[in-house]
Design a protein around this motif. Structure first.
Motif, PDB file in Angstrom:
ATOM      1  N   LEU A 171       5.676  -2.729   7.818  1.00 15.85           N
ATOM      2  CA  LEU A 171       5.720  -0.944   8.425  1.00 15.85           C
ATOM      3  C   LEU A 171       6.550  -0.168   7.444  1.00 15.85           C
ATOM      4  O   LEU A 171       6.325   0.890   6.406  1.00 15.85           O
ATOM      5  CB  LEU A 171       6.083  -0.205   9.613  1.00 15.85           C
ATOM      6  CG  LEU A 171       5.834  -1.148  10.722  1.00 15.85           C
ATOM      7  CD1 LEU A 171       5.938  -1.502  12.423  1.00 15.85           C
ATOM      8  CD2 LEU A 171       4.254  -0.273  10.832  1.00 15.85           C
ATOM      9  N   LEU A 172       7.276  -1.208   6.802  1.00 12.67           N
ATOM     10  CA  LEU A 172       8.557  -0.387   5.610  1.00 12.67           C
ATOM     11  C   LEU A 172       7.413   0.031   4.650  1.00 12.67           C
ATOM     12  O   LEU A 172       7.961   0.907   3.654  1.00 12.67           O
ATOM     13  CB  LEU A 172       9.180  -1.356   5.442  1.00 12.67           C
ATOM     14  CG  LEU A 172      10.424  -1.601   6.620  1.00 12.67           C
ATOM     15  CD1 LEU A 172      11.519  -2.479   6.499  1.00 12.67           C
ATOM     16  CD2 LEU A 172      11.496  -0.428   6.162  1.00 12.67           C
ATOM     17  N   LEU A 173       6.338  -0.798   4.282  1.00 21.65           N
ATOM     18  CA  LEU A 173       5.940  -0.430   2.432  1.00 21.65           C
ATOM     19  C   LEU A 173       4.898   0.616   3.354  1.00 21.65           C
ATOM     20  O   LEU A 173       4.644   1.468   2.016  1.00 21.65           O
ATOM     21  CB  LEU A 173       4.618  -2.012   2.689  1.00 21.65           C
ATOM     22  CG  LEU A 173       5.367  -3.380   1.972  1.00 21.65           C
ATOM     23  CD1 LEU A 173       4.589  -4.711   1.706  1.00 21.65           C
ATOM     24  CD2 LEU A 173       6.493  -2.775   0.178  1.00 21.65           C
ATOM     25  N   LEU A 174       4.150   1.005   4.061  1.00 16.89           N
ATOM     26  CA  LEU A 174       3.782   2.405   4.810  1.00 16.89           C
ATOM     27  C   LEU A 174       4.622   3.634   4.256  1.00 16.89           C
ATOM     28  O   LEU A 174       3.971   4.492   3.098  1.00 16.89           O
ATOM     29  CB  LEU A 174       2.754   1.897   6.043  1.00 16.89           C
ATOM     30  CG  LEU A 174       1.631   2.971   6.530  1.00 16.89           C
ATOM     31  CD1 LEU A 174       1.043   3.268   5.570  1.00 16.89           C
ATOM     32  CD2 LEU A 174       1.640   2.915   8.421  1.00 16.89           C
ATOM     33  N   GLY A 175       5.478   3.662   4.718  1.00 21.33           N
ATOM     34  CA  GLY A 175       6.565   4.913   5.009  1.00 21.33           C
ATOM     35  C   GLY A 175       7.273   4.269   3.299  1.00 21.33           C
ATOM     36  O   GLY A 175       6.689   5.769   2.642  1.00 21.33           O
ATOM     37  N   MET A 197      10.895   0.481   0.583  1.00 24.26           N
ATOM     38  CA  MET A 197      10.985  -0.544  -0.321  1.00 24.26           C
ATOM     39  C   MET A 197      11.544  -1.752  -0.170  1.00 24.26           C
ATOM     40  O   MET A 197      10.588  -2.901  -0.282  1.00 24.26           O
ATOM     41  CB  MET A 197      10.093  -0.480  -1.295  1.00 24.26           C
ATOM     42  CG  MET A 197       9.524  -0.970  -3.009  1.00 24.26           C
ATOM     43  SD  MET A 197       7.919  -1.872  -2.317  1.00 24.26           S
ATOM     44  CE  MET A 197       6.763  -0.565  -2.663  1.00 24.26           C
ATOM     45  N   VAL A 198      12.699  -1.591  -1.041  1.00 26.59           N
ATOM     46  CA  VAL A 198      13.706  -2.851  -1.086  1.00 26.59           C
ATOM     47  C   VAL A 198      13.471  -3.913   0.720  1.00 26.59           C
ATOM     48  O   VAL A 198      13.433  -5.124   0.484  1.00 26.59           O
ATOM     49  CB  VAL A 198      15.138  -2.861  -1.896  1.00 26.59           C
ATOM     50  CG1 VAL A 198      16.133  -3.382  -1.912  1.00 26.59           C
ATOM     51  CG2 VAL A 198      15.165  -1.638  -3.072  1.00 26.59           C
ATOM     52  N   PRO A 199      13.977  -3.204   1.557  1.00 23.80           N
ATOM     53  CA  PRO A 199      14.015  -4.298   2.695  1.00 23.80           C
ATOM     54  C   PRO A 199      13.349  -4.726   3.123  1.00 23.80           C
ATOM     55  O   PRO A 199      12.896  -5.405   3.283  1.00 23.80           O
ATOM     56  CB  PRO A 199      14.306  -3.388   3.429  1.00 23.80           C
ATOM     57  CG  PRO A 199      15.081  -1.673   2.759  1.00 23.80           C
ATOM     58  CD  PRO A 199      14.330  -1.841   1.325  1.00 23.80           C
ATOM     59  N   ALA A 200      11.305  -4.051   2.651  1.00 28.69           N
ATOM     60  CA  ALA A 200      10.759  -4.778   2.821  1.00 28.69           C
ATOM     61  C   ALA A 200       9.894  -5.657   2.261  1.00 28.69           C
ATOM     62  O   ALA A 200       9.531  -6.486   2.460  1.00 28.69           O
ATOM     63  CB  ALA A 200       9.396  -3.501   2.508  1.00 28.69           C
ATOM     64  N   MET A 224      -0.280  -6.729  -0.707  1.00 30.96           N
ATOM     65  CA  MET A 224      -0.033  -5.908   0.442  1.00 30.96           C
ATOM     66  C   MET A 224       0.082  -4.730  -0.444  1.00 30.96           C
ATOM     67  O   MET A 224      -0.116  -3.542   0.314  1.00 30.96           O
ATOM     68  CB  MET A 224       0.971  -6.635   0.844  1.00 30.96           C
ATOM     69  CG  MET A 224       1.296  -6.030   2.649  1.00 30.96           C
ATOM     70  SD  MET A 224       2.037  -6.891   3.528  1.00 30.96           S
ATOM     71  CE  MET A 224       2.619  -8.093   3.553  1.00 30.96           C
ATOM     72  N   GLN A 225       0.735  -3.862  -0.878  1.00 34.29           N
ATOM     73  CA  GLN A 225       1.964  -2.869  -1.666  1.00 34.29           C
ATOM     74  C   GLN A 225       0.145  -2.130  -1.872  1.00 34.29           C
ATOM     75  O   GLN A 225       0.195  -0.805  -1.884  1.00 34.29           O
ATOM     76  CB  GLN A 225       3.035  -3.323  -1.935  1.00 34.29           C
ATOM     77  CG  GLN A 225       3.522  -1.257  -2.505  1.00 34.29           C
ATOM     78  CD  GLN A 225       2.954  -1.186  -3.864  1.00 34.29           C
ATOM     79  OE1 GLN A 225       2.737  -1.718  -5.139  1.00 34.29           O
ATOM     80  NE2 GLN A 225       3.598   0.068  -3.941  1.00 34.29           N
ATOM     81  N   GLU A 226      -0.470  -3.192  -2.732  1.00 37.23           N
ATOM     82  CA  GLU A 226      -1.378  -2.666  -3.660  1.00 37.23           C
ATOM     83  C   GLU A 226      -2.448  -1.738  -2.588  1.00 37.23           C
ATOM     84  O   GLU A 226      -2.712  -0.660  -2.793  1.00 37.23           O
ATOM     85  CB  GLU A 226      -1.742  -2.874  -4.613  1.00 37.23           C
ATOM     86  CG  GLU A 226      -0.917  -3.215  -5.128  1.00 37.23           C
ATOM     87  CD  GLU A 226      -0.609  -2.062  -6.442  1.00 37.23           C
ATOM     88  OE1 GLU A 226      -1.108  -0.854  -6.226  1.00 37.23           O
ATOM     89  OE2 GLU A 226       1.213  -2.297  -6.975  1.00 37.23           O
ATOM     90  N   VAL A 227      -3.005  -2.601  -1.349  1.00 34.54           N
ATOM     91  CA  VAL A 227      -3.694  -1.282  -0.878  1.00 34.54           C
ATOM     92  C   VAL A 227      -3.439  -0.769  -0.045  1.00 34.54           C
ATOM     93  O   VAL A 227      -3.999   0.131   0.523  1.00 34.54           O
ATOM     94  CB  VAL A 227      -4.497  -3.085   0.191  1.00 34.54           C
ATOM     95  CG1 VAL A 227      -5.123  -2.752   1.274  1.00 34.54           C
ATOM     96  CG2 VAL A 227      -4.869  -3.905  -0.641  1.00 34.54           C
ATOM     97  N   LEU A 247      -4.059   3.592   0.437  1.00 34.05           N
ATOM     98  CA  LEU A 247      -5.166   3.503   1.529  1.00 34.05           C
ATOM     99  C   LEU A 247      -3.813   4.882   1.534  1.00 34.05           C
ATOM    100  O   LEU A 247      -4.447   6.300   2.376  1.00 34.05           O
ATOM    101  CB  LEU A 247      -4.665   3.308   3.279  1.00 34.05           C
ATOM    102  CG  LEU A 247      -6.272   1.866   2.756  1.00 34.05           C
ATOM    103  CD1 LEU A 247      -5.197   0.917   4.016  1.00 34.05           C
ATOM    104  CD2 LEU A 247      -7.466   2.220   2.867  1.00 34.05           C
ATOM    105  N   VAL A 248      -3.000   4.747   1.975  1.00 34.26           N
ATOM    106  CA  VAL A 248      -2.220   5.891   1.287  1.00 34.26           C
ATOM    107  C   VAL A 248      -2.416   7.059   0.516  1.00 34.26           C
ATOM    108  O   VAL A 248      -2.779   8.498   0.282  1.00 34.26           O
ATOM    109  CB  VAL A 248      -0.823   6.168   1.864  1.00 34.26           C
ATOM    110  CG1 VAL A 248       0.069   7.091   1.306  1.00 34.26           C
ATOM    111  CG2 VAL A 248      -0.071   4.484   2.362  1.00 34.26           C
ATOM    112  N   PHE A 249      -2.654   7.010  -0.953  1.00 29.32           N
ATOM    113  CA  PHE A 249      -2.834   7.742  -1.784  1.00 29.32           C
ATOM    114  C   PHE A 249      -4.771   8.278  -1.551  1.00 29.32           C
ATOM    115  O   PHE A 249      -4.409   9.230  -1.185  1.00 29.32           O
ATOM    116  CB  PHE A 249      -3.119   7.005  -3.043  1.00 29.32           C
ATOM    117  CG  PHE A 249      -4.157   8.390  -4.295  1.00 29.32           C
ATOM    118  CD1 PHE A 249      -3.376   8.840  -4.264  1.00 29.32           C
ATOM    119  CD2 PHE A 249      -4.835   7.839  -4.387  1.00 29.32           C
ATOM    120  CE1 PHE A 249      -3.323   9.735  -5.417  1.00 29.32           C
ATOM    121  CE2 PHE A 249      -5.485   8.877  -5.493  1.00 29.32           C
ATOM    122  CZ  PHE A 249      -4.482   9.905  -5.807  1.00 29.32           C
TER     123      PHE A 249
END
Length: 113
Positions: free
Chosen positions: A10-14, A52-55, A71-74, A78-80
């Motif tokens: 969720l944090l990476l998504l945000g 990002m840092v807490p994620a 995970m961050q790349e995927v 998706l966000v992009f």
């Protein structure tokens, strides 16, 4: 899904929502001075880092660093994809999806034991 497994996602998504706006949002305002775009992007990126840092810190208790990066790349792709179609009016073509799919397969491989 326990907190330490879900929270990083969720944090990476945000964070990726903020980062996508920081990196690409200014493309709608090409008449704005470049320096203004840079300063605005840095301001937006500050919020990205606060997520990002807490994620990564929380996620490192259950995921390896390569898994977090995959995970961050995927999530970024998706966000992009949504951002490009919705905000920039540039929907992705088949070859973009195919390339992103290959990156998703690579990220999946990272999670294999």
């Amino acid at each position: 899904m326990p907190f330490d497994r879900l929270a990083p996602i969720l944090l990476l998504l945000g964070s990726n929502v903020f980062m996508t706006f920081a990196w690409y949002g200014h493309l709608k305002y090409k008449s704005a001075p470049l320096l203004m775009a840079i300063v605005a992007s840095w301001g937006i990126a500050l919020f990205e880092y606060t997520l990002m840092v807490p994620a990564n810190r929380i996620g490192s208790s259950v995921y390896s660093a390569p898994q977090l990066k995959g995970m961050q790349e995927v999530i970024t792709l998706l966000v992009f994809a949504g951002f490009s179609a919705w905000y920039l009016d540039q929907p992705l073509k088949w070859n973009h999806w195919a390339g992103f799919g290959l990156i998703a397969v690579a990220a999946w491989l990272i999670f294999l034991d």
